[in-house]
Write a protein that holds these residues in place. Structure first.
Motif, short mmCIF file in Angstrom:
data_model
loop_
_atom_site.label_atom_id
_atom_site.label_comp_id
_atom_site.label_asym_id
_atom_site.label_seq_id
_atom_site.Cartn_x
_atom_site.Cartn_y
_atom_site.Cartn_z
N GLY A 35 0.79 -1.24 0.00
CA GLY A 35 0.00 0.00 0.00
C GLY A 35 0.81 1.27 0.00
O GLY A 35 0.23 2.37 0.11
N ALA A 36 2.13 1.17 -0.13
CA ALA A 36 2.97 2.38 -0.11
C ALA A 36 2.92 3.09 -1.45
O ALA A 36 2.54 2.52 -2.48
N ASP A 37 3.32 4.35 -1.45
CA ASP A 37 3.56 5.11 -2.67
C ASP A 37 5.03 4.94 -3.01
O ASP A 37 5.90 5.36 -2.25
N VAL A 38 5.31 4.32 -4.15
CA VAL A 38 6.64 3.79 -4.44
C VAL A 38 7.23 4.43 -5.68
O VAL A 38 6.55 4.60 -6.70
N ARG A 69 0.19 4.44 -5.05
CA ARG A 69 0.70 4.95 -6.31
C ARG A 69 2.12 4.44 -6.50
O ARG A 69 2.86 4.22 -5.54
N ALA A 70 2.52 4.28 -7.77
CA ALA A 70 3.87 3.80 -8.04
C ALA A 70 4.30 4.23 -9.43
O ALA A 70 3.48 4.39 -10.33
N GLY A 71 5.58 4.43 -9.59
CA GLY A 71 6.13 4.79 -10.89
C GLY A 71 7.61 4.54 -10.94
O GLY A 71 8.26 4.32 -9.91
N GLY A 263 1.46 6.99 -11.77
CA GLY A 263 2.76 7.60 -11.98
C GLY A 263 3.25 8.34 -10.77
O GLY A 263 2.70 8.26 -9.69
N VAL A 264 4.29 9.12 -10.98
CA VAL A 264 4.91 9.88 -9.91
C VAL A 264 4.67 11.36 -10.15
O VAL A 264 4.93 11.86 -11.23
N ASP A 265 4.16 12.03 -9.15
CA ASP A 265 3.93 13.47 -9.29
C ASP A 265 5.20 14.23 -8.97
O ASP A 265 5.98 13.78 -8.15
#
Length: 265
Positions: A35-38, A69-71, A263-265
């Motif tokens: 569940g992390a933003d990676v 979120r991930a990117g 994606g990554v902001d």
């Protein structure tokens, strides 16, 4: 195959995680599933693109929480394209041994980790790695290969000098050390030798089935023959920046490779 123990390195929803030198992305995928933003960062465009595609596949298959979120980002460990204190967790697994200016990469890791944030750093252990170097020059002289062998105390000292506090550590993958010794003996780039193919089949079976006998055997052997050492560290809340920190890259927006809007902001 995970080298970092996520029971000892807690990652969960809302954590901002950097997998530094992500390679194929094994740790980045596990953090995303939790569940992390990676962000998976690597210098290799192909690795970054492949990791981003896998992020998208995991999201489409419903293997990750909807809010995660991930990117993927192509970047340089010597000048990370992130602001100070961007990440809650940083994983640097089997990357420092490849880097000529490893101290610069350590300083950058500390810079982009928030005060109070956690880092997991893994490198090949001294004894198994030394035997690989002795058995085959081709093991480490290839382009992008290993440029040094760390002793555990040396690595720990350099990371604490860079501004991190030590929390604990362990060794991992003792069953994999003989596999690499065997490859060095028969030809490190020979994927078709019967002996290495048979051993590789055993390792895959072990990873898939995880029988108690091999799990216990590896746990007993890890302190001596573990292929990797793993260190867990924390950035102090009152940390001061190192005396020399490379200038970070300054793009306003990161180049990301994600196919499903994750994606990554």
């Amino acid at each position: 195959m995970l080298t970092v123990d996520f029971d000892r390195f807690p990652v969960g929803p809302g954590d901002r995680v950097l997998d530094l030198g992500c390679g194929g992305g094994r740790h980045a995928f596990e953090a995303y599933r939790r569940g992390a933003d990676v962000v998976g960062l690597d210098y290799s465009f192909d690795d970054v693109a492949g990791v981003a595609r896998m992020f998208g596949a995991l999201a489409l298959e419903g293997q990750v929480p909807a809010a995660a979120r991930a990117g993927g980002v192509r970047g340089d460990a010597f000048g990370l394209p992130f602001a100070d204190g961007t990440f809650d967790r940083i994983i640097a697994s089997e990357i420092l041994e490849h880097l000529p200016a490893d101290g610069q990469a350590m300083a950058e890791l500390v810079r982009v980790l928030r005060p109070g944030g956690l880092a997991a750093v893994t490198v090949p252990a001294w004894l198994p790695e030394r035997l690989c170097w002795a058995l085959s020059s081709g093991y480490h002289t290839v382009e992008g290969g290993h440029v040094r062998i760390y002793r555990r105390d040396e690595l720990l000292g350099r990371l604490t000098d860079a501004g991190l506090d030590y929390l604990g550590g362990h060794s991992a993958h003792a069953l994999h050390a003989p596999y690499w010794w065997l490859r060095c003996l028969v030809g490190v780039h020979d994927d078709d030798h019967p002996a290495t193919r048979l051993y590789h089949r055993m390792l895959v079976w072990d990873m898939m089935k995880r029988p108690r006998a091999t799990r216990w055997t590896e746990q007993l052997l890890n302190p001596v023959l573990g292929k990797s050492i793993v260190l867990y560290l924390r950035k102090p809340l009152d940390v001061s920046q190192p005396a020399v920190v490379p200038e970070p890259a300054a793009p306003a927006r990161l180049e990301a490779f994600a196919e499903t809007g994750h994606g990554v902001d």
